[in-house]
Write an enzyme that holds these catalytic residues in place. Sequence first.
Site, PDB file in Angstrom:
ATOM      1  N   ASP A 268       0.865  -1.177   0.000  1.00 36.29           N
ATOM      2  CA  ASP A 268       0.000   0.000   0.000  1.00 36.29           C
ATOM      3  C   ASP A 268       0.904   1.230   0.000  1.00 36.29           C
ATOM      4  OD1 ASP A 268      -1.800   2.017   0.418  1.00 36.29           O
ATOM      5  OD2 ASP A 268      -2.541   1.267   2.349  1.00 36.29           O
ATOM      6  N   ASP A 414     -17.659   4.037   0.214  1.00 40.70           N
ATOM      7  CA  ASP A 414     -16.350   3.733   0.790  1.00 40.70           C
ATOM      8  C   ASP A 414     -16.506   3.444   2.295  1.00 40.70           C
ATOM      9  OD1 ASP A 414     -13.540   3.612   1.161  1.00 40.70           O
ATOM     10  OD2 ASP A 414     -13.204   5.101  -0.401  1.00 40.70           O
ATOM     11  N   ASP A 527     -10.605  -3.513  -0.803  1.00 41.75           N
ATOM     12  CA  ASP A 527      -9.476  -2.576  -0.802  1.00 41.75           C
ATOM     13  C   ASP A 527      -8.481  -3.065   0.256  1.00 41.75           C
ATOM     14  OD1 ASP A 527      -7.931  -0.348  -1.260  1.00 41.75           O
ATOM     15  OD2 ASP A 527      -9.408   1.110  -0.562  1.00 41.75           O
ATOM     16  N   ARG A 586      -7.778  -4.204  -5.117  1.00 34.67           N
ATOM     17  CA  ARG A 586      -6.585  -3.374  -5.321  1.00 34.67           C
ATOM     18  C   ARG A 586      -5.343  -4.255  -5.426  1.00 34.67           C
ATOM     19  NH1 ARG A 586      -5.170   1.484  -1.269  1.00 34.67           N
ATOM     20  NH2 ARG A 586      -4.306  -0.201  -0.026  1.00 34.67           N
ATOM     21  N   ASP A 602      -4.378   4.295  -5.489  1.00 31.77           N
ATOM     22  CA  ASP A 602      -4.561   5.690  -5.078  1.00 31.77           C
ATOM     23  C   ASP A 602      -3.673   6.633  -5.877  1.00 31.77           C
ATOM     24  OD1 ASP A 602      -6.311   4.557  -3.356  1.00 31.77           O
ATOM     25  OD2 ASP A 602      -4.994   4.656  -1.610  1.00 31.77           O
ATOM     26  N   HIS A 660     -13.448   8.571  -8.836  1.00 35.35           N
ATOM     27  CA  HIS A 660     -13.259   8.397  -7.397  1.00 35.35           C
ATOM     28  C   HIS A 660     -12.491   9.608  -6.882  1.00 35.35           C
ATOM     29  CE1 HIS A 660     -13.009   6.536  -3.579  1.00 35.35           C
ATOM     30  NE2 HIS A 660     -11.841   5.937  -3.695  1.00 35.35           N
TER      31      HIS A 660
END
Lengths: 928, 533
Positions: A268, A414, A527, A586, A602, A660
């Site tokens: 991440d 979300d 996610d 993701r 992201d 998004h």
Amino acid sequence: MAAFIVRMGPLLVLWLAVFLSGTWAVDRGNFKTCDQSAFCKRQRALKPGQSPYRALLETLELTNTKLTLQLINDNNKVRLLLELYRLQGNMTRVKINELKPLKPRFEVPDVLINDPPTEPLSLLSQDENGVVLSLGADSQWLIVSAKPFRLDIMEGREVLLSLNSRGLLAFEHLRIRKDTQVDPEGAEKKEETDAANEPAEGETAKEDGMWEETFKSHTDNKPNGPSSISLDFSLPGVEHVYGIPEHADSLKLKTTDGGDPYRLFNLDVFQYELFNPMALYGAIPVMLSHSAQRTMGIFWLNAAETWVDISSNTAGKTVFGQMLDYVQGSSETPQTDVRWISESGIIDVFIMLGPTPTDVFSQYSSLTGTQAFPPLSALAYHQCRWNYNDQEDVAAVDQGFDEHDIPYDFIWLDIEHTDGKRYFTWDPHKFPQPKDMLQGLVDKRRKMVTIVDPHIKVDSSYKIHNEIRSKGFYVKNKDGGDYEGWCWPGNSGYPDFTNPEMRAWWASMFAYDQYEGSMENMYTWNDMNEPSVFNGPEVTMHKDALHGNWENRDLHNLYGLYVQMATAEGLIERSGGVERPFVLTRAFFAGSQRYGAVWTGDNTAEWEHLKISIPMCLSLGLVGVSFCGADVGGFFKSPSTELLVRWYQTGAYQPFFRAHAHLDTPRREPWLFGPENTALIREAVRQRYALLPYWYQLFYHAHHSGQPVMRPLWVEYPQDTATFSMDDQFLLGRDLLVHPVTEEGGRGVTAYLPGKGEVWFDVHTFQKHNGAQNLYIPVTISSIPVFQRGGSIIPRKARVRRSSSCMEHDPYTLFVALSPKRFAQGELYIDDGHTFNFDKQKQFIHRRLSFANKALSSRNLAPGSQFITPSWIEKIVILGASKPSKATLKTPDGKENLLEFEFDASMSVLTLRKPGVNAGVDWTVVLQ
Amino acid sequence: MSCALLLLLTSLALVMGTGTAVEIQRPRGVPQSKRQFYEENKPFTCLDGSSTIPFDQVNDDYCDCRDGSDEPGTAACPNGSFHCTNAGFRPAFIPSSRINDGICDCCDTTDEYNSGATCQNTCREMGRKERESLQIMAEITKEGFLLKQQLIHEAKRGQEDKQGKLTELQGSKKGLEGKMEALRTVKKTAEDPEKEAKERHLKSWEEQKELIRMEKDKTRMAEAFLELDDDADGYVSVAELQSHLELDPDSDGSLTETETQGLLGGAGKVDTSTFETVWSGIKDKYLSEGLSDPPAPVETPKEEESRDFVSDHDSDHYPEDYAGEEEDVEDDEEDDDHEEEEKVPPTVQTPEKREDDELSMPPYDTETQILIDAAQKARDDFDEAERALREVDGQMKNLEKEIGFDFGPSAEFAYLYSQCYELSTSEYIYRLCPFNRVSQKPKFGGSETNLGLWGQWAGPEENLYSVMKYDHGQGCWQGPNRSTTVKLTCGKETVVTSTSEPSRCEYLMEFTTPAVCQEPASLDEVLHGHTEL
């Protein structure tokens, strides 16, 4: 600020934990370089040309399915077992493991869809230097050289690919830890350094990080000691390699000399940087090589942290230097050398020998499966934001789309929709009546996606947590307790998704009576499934955490795949196996394509991020994942209006089309930027909806045969070297070429239209252009340069409505773009759009549309199938046509009808008015 | 009034209801007003004139006209629109794409004639509700508008009052200014003699001090003489003085005979009267022999010490006016650290204090004191006048500010000034103080957050006074400063009805007030004026 803290509660705590120390950009220091990853450093220190491995030819055994052979490391006498398989479909599998490992080494499960069927190998010759095997078809040979050990795959006299040709095969065998703590420098050194590759003198075990390694404040205990593996591949004649996503980099992979290797380790990464080899959220260890002669693939089936080095003997040379080589005749064949390094597991490589790009896609999908066939609506437009605040907000946004006459299919919720980040729950104040909300969407024939992340709040009043804990389903820490880390809800546990029982239980949680407030039109988003652990090393799980008997080290990159697998299974089960699931993930690995869609994580509202979305999705498409998209508008920061419009225009032509935005950004629903920009966005979204029949058909093919939906040009024009590095434009299927405007203030783009002797038609103006040229196209803010290939037929639905479901029974318009030889071919695929009946009951329509000899006809491509559609053919537009005197429609019942038509002589466009024939039957239109 | 309205509404609905029978005559989706263009069995010309087609191609589910006018009743044209009669409610146009899309858009169900959607005709019900709510709205508007008139009236009066007050204040300001000038003169007149008298007093005190000092010196000299004159012969000799090493002029530790003689002015011995000149040369260094009883330190060394102290500070670059700083510090009580640092070490005052203790100035004589008292009174009078003027100035400034505010075309919003309105949610108390600020305070502890300060009217051009904008509130972490948009709607009461945060740190508040109520529309307008709900 005080009020802010109270209100922000847990979220702020997180931010404080993660971001306050850093700046508002990626903190590279949070992530390892090769030098900071002990095994990578050890492996990379090896010099080529000194392979200690020798094949023990006397151990060779050849059975019907495979060849086995022992290898010995002459430095330490450790033996390895080599297994060679010839696989059906022109592939070779090479497996190398320790002959007698101290304990089993990890072999990746659940990625291959079956045990790949083999073909027999035959021994052609053998002497003390090696053996020659026939690979069956196409006069392909495999040469096994004994000393040093080396494999060469030949076709005729040409070497296609060599293994260990640079002698970088290195296999750190499992060993018992001697008393290193007492005397790490002395007695142990001998034992440590006699590993496969003789680390340089003076290096101690501790420096090597063989038994323990510390990064920042995290110490990785390695009870199993060093276990890394490495192998090199040489690709003669190859100058272009692709794949190994996920990296925010160009389509054509760069050489890594002098920098870090490309890293595959699901992480991440907060505010990732562009154009570097840092690891991102997903990892697919598949590389494609391409030259004008041949396309091949290397699939390195290993789920541990992996680094890939790429070097090339031509990369550094200037064009002049290459010319000089040529003139002086000293030119060596261009060659690309690749080296794979993984932290643990075994060497298990699939060499896909092509020879065409299509062949490689088929080969790879025969191993790991094809793209899941999504519900048609999932190919439409998705509206997302972190976060839609409450039910009223959802209703207002839904209403906003209708008021501004912009279609959309999915609205997303979300993490804030949950009760305190407890997934499978709803915030009781903001979403007190989820079913009412979902019913409101059903009434508009629209759908919703809610987020379900894999980290589970440690909270004894939370049912999901209690069940996982009581069933012992959590990942364990090295001491055997439940592994806990920090994530959105605060302290969290991580279910062991590698456990099939856990996955079955997880899937059952999506049942309508388990997931309260869920309904048929609610789908799922996974996610943070790298997994993200805010306080873990490199923001992920400790490598010594345990999934059953295996360390996270062994299977780290698989975690995300399993999360999506279990979730998709849950959505299938809740419908009794009838409905196709839709799950966005993701994190991913090889095989993830079977479970849904992937997005590029992201990203940031910057022009460069818009541009990188093209190579990032192209790279994923090459290795099986067709359903790819980037956050439209950019996740972090706020886009300028121009960027937002351009992003919609680009996203409308990329597979997964979702806007998004980050929680802290101003609202950016399409109508918030004035009527002109609303109109521009509306038009982009409408173009997407009109083209849905074509998108759906492309996904059917991706599902059926593994061909990517979004393709680099070289896939269709493999001999056109001009296309090999191109990643600012792309093809959708074979027939649409898209060159989106991705430059701020762009006044024009130069699109390359490939294909000598071919023509392309501008889909907006119908202007015809010749192939094999760079075409400058002046653009305005409304332009989306898209071209249809002459020789193709594309079905569209011109009646764009509120949602794709509303368009289900609408008629088709066929766009027939004639080739210079006045020929065209296309398809039409129709099914119910959402169930598995197309597969289980062959309920679909698949028709071949072809135009030849002045006649356009539709005939059945799938005689075994059956499906009734009310849709009919509304209009036929023939580009590059000449004016007929009459047009006659012939139907199977023998009837003939004259069709009215219009002819635009300036553009050579013939429009046939209302054939009116059902889309599922045979028919022919004859022009005279 | 409301009865009449209801009656009229009902009769209109009846007219529409009976109209449905006629509707079949025109092509589907065509409004009555355009019916003339669609003549059965005659070629149809697209309404934009772009082409003409046979009538059987009207509504044949294929789009022939660029403007979509040939398909008013089908979804064939991307830019077409469909007219629903909606008998019992109000007619509407919907985009063609909503025809037969499975979603009921027209309350009379006419948009879904071929989609299989089962729609209920809800027009009558909706019409009823609409009429009800219109009636309620009409009543609110009516009452609100009356209230608004009152507000306007009050605002006008208030404005006049304020203007009057301002004028009044302007007048009193002039008076105060004159008074202040007069008192300034009085003050000066009183202060001059005061100053003189004070100086005089001080001077005579200085002189007196000098006398005392000299007296003391003389006493000491006599004591020293007696002390030095060991043989009591009435002379101080070289030998007698030589024992006082502290008098050594070259400080080499020995007082030679020659040096001693030099101290005695070249003489071998001196008598009392000559010692006077010698004394002035040695008194600074002289130490009394009676060690148990050292002479009280005389002023001179003390003065030196004091000087040294000051010069030390100079060299340390202390601000010369540190005393002044100290006063500043007192003004600024919050700045604790500053105060600490700048505090002057207490020692500096010690010598003066001692001096004061020893030699305190005698009280002023009565005459001087009278002058001082007179001056003080003049000063107080002046200060008071000045304060009064400042107060008037402040009042005027506030009034001018208030008068200067844009309280709407008829100052109907003036009543909101200096008021605050609260709304309590589950977590927070929101507070709107119109023309001032918006804030948010957690219900269960925590400090108030500023959500924005009065910015400007921010409604659309034709309705500027329908939206207030408050900005430059407290900054958001990693984000913009908080801001609030306040939407004003007509209501009988002045209330904050809702708050939300549609975008991070951008708040939206709904606020009802009679001040935005428009003059009630005529009945016809109520019915047909709005085309959307």
